[in-house]
Design a protein around this motif. Structure first.
Motif, PDB file in Angstrom:
ATOM      1  N   THR A  50      47.822  45.813  40.001  1.00 26.03           N
ATOM      2  CA  THR A  50      47.597  46.125  41.640  1.00 26.03           C
ATOM      3  C   THR A  50      48.224  47.563  41.574  1.00 26.03           C
ATOM      4  OG1 THR A  50      48.426  43.833  42.130  1.00 26.03           O
ATOM      5  CG2 THR A  50      48.701  45.286  43.771  1.00 26.03           C
ATOM      6  N   ASN A  55      49.097  47.238  47.193  1.00 28.02           N
ATOM      7  CA  ASN A  55      50.325  46.416  47.602  1.00 28.02           C
ATOM      8  C   ASN A  55      50.604  46.795  49.108  1.00 28.02           C
ATOM      9  OD1 ASN A  55      51.911  44.315  46.821  1.00 28.02           O
ATOM     10  ND2 ASN A  55      53.661  45.748  46.187  1.00 28.02           N
ATOM     11  N   GLY A  58      48.588  45.454  51.899  1.00 27.77           N
ATOM     12  CA  GLY A  58      48.575  44.148  52.202  1.00 27.77           C
ATOM     13  C   GLY A  58      49.851  44.025  52.766  1.00 27.77           C
ATOM     14  N   GLN A 132      39.666  42.424  49.053  1.00 27.93           N
ATOM     15  CA  GLN A 132      41.105  42.386  49.616  1.00 27.93           C
ATOM     16  C   GLN A 132      41.117  42.387  51.112  1.00 27.93           C
ATOM     17  OE1 GLN A 132      43.903  45.613  48.603  1.00 27.93           O
ATOM     18  NE2 GLN A 132      45.647  44.396  49.446  1.00 27.93           N
ATOM     19  N   ILE A 159      50.932  41.638  46.069  1.00 30.85           N
ATOM     20  CA  ILE A 159      49.626  40.977  45.909  1.00 30.85           C
ATOM     21  C   ILE A 159      48.916  41.262  44.425  1.00 30.85           C
ATOM     22  CG2 ILE A 159      48.273  43.007  46.980  1.00 30.85           C
ATOM     23  CD1 ILE A 159      46.576  40.735  48.634  1.00 30.85           C
ATOM     24  N   TRP A 172      42.876  35.614  43.810  1.00 28.86           N
ATOM     25  CA  TRP A 172      43.955  36.215  44.517  1.00 28.86           C
ATOM     26  C   TRP A 172      45.359  35.640  44.707  1.00 28.86           C
ATOM     27  CZ3 TRP A 172      43.261  41.164  46.175  1.00 28.86           C
ATOM     28  CH2 TRP A 172      41.968  41.399  46.266  1.00 28.86           C
ATOM     29  N   ALA A 174      49.233  36.223  46.646  1.00 29.89           N
ATOM     30  CA  ALA A 174      50.221  37.076  47.294  1.00 29.89           C
ATOM     31  C   ALA A 174      51.498  36.138  47.241  1.00 29.89           C
ATOM     32  CB  ALA A 174      49.671  37.086  48.731  1.00 29.89           C
TER      33      ALA A 174
END
Length: 181
Positions: A50, A55, A58, A132, A159, A172, A174
């Motif tokens: 990531t 990051n 997100g 994303q 994430i 994915w 998170a």
């Protein structure tokens, strides 16, 4: 369309909606993951690190939702991003969307093993051909995922993503957490 392709497409759409919260890092209810879905055979995944930009993006999307609910912002956390990326990789390698890891029962133990001492952890997961932007929008529109994002105590965010053995499906994860004080 073959039955297996139909299953994969339907499973990928259903897979988008899996969130899990834990108020203590080691509690599992019933020991089963209701979101556990085998989407494809296990195989070689493409595991991605990531970036700080991903990051931060997100965290900003999460903060927009938290701000509208009158909650304090989350901070992008590189340790949580690494935990999320490793779990996404683990899911992708197994071809399986699940909160349970190969060696862990859920997000709390993964976060703790990375050196983060959590008071609260929560995790959103997804699998499908989603960017994303798309996965963040879907999580924002899902009550279960939104509930994780709106846990008042949460302070940190990470994430991660990986590409499954089919070369198309993105897995994915998170992670939302707050440190023990």
């Amino acid at each position: 369309m073959s039955r297996s392709i139909q299953f994969s497409a339907a499973a990928a759409l259903c897979a988008l909606l899996a969130g899990c919260a834990q108020t203590t890092p080691d509690i599992r209810v019933g020991g089963n993951d209701p979101h556990d879905m085998q989407l494809m055979p296990a195989g070689k995944a493409t595991c991605l690190a990531t970036s700080s930009g991903q990051n931060s993006h997100g965290a900003a999307a999460t903060n927009a939702v938290r701000r509208s609910a009158g909650l304090p912002p989350v901070q992008p956390d590189p340790v949580l991003a690494q935990v999320a990326a490793r779990h996404a990789c683990d899911m992708a390698t197994r071809g399986r969307m699940t909160h349970q890891g190969s060696r862990t029962s859920g997000p709390g133990p993964r976060v703790k093993a990375a050196g983060y001492a959590p008071a609260v952890t929560a995790e959103n997961i997804a699998a499908g051909p989603f960017s994303q932007e798309r996965v963040l929008a879907e999580w924002n529109a899902s009550s279960g995922h939104l509930a994780n994002m709106l846990i008042p105590q949460v302070r940190d965010y990470g994430i991660g993503q990986a590409i499954g053995p089919d070369g198309k499906t993105r897995f994915w994860a998170a992670v939302y957490a707050a440190p023990r004080r």
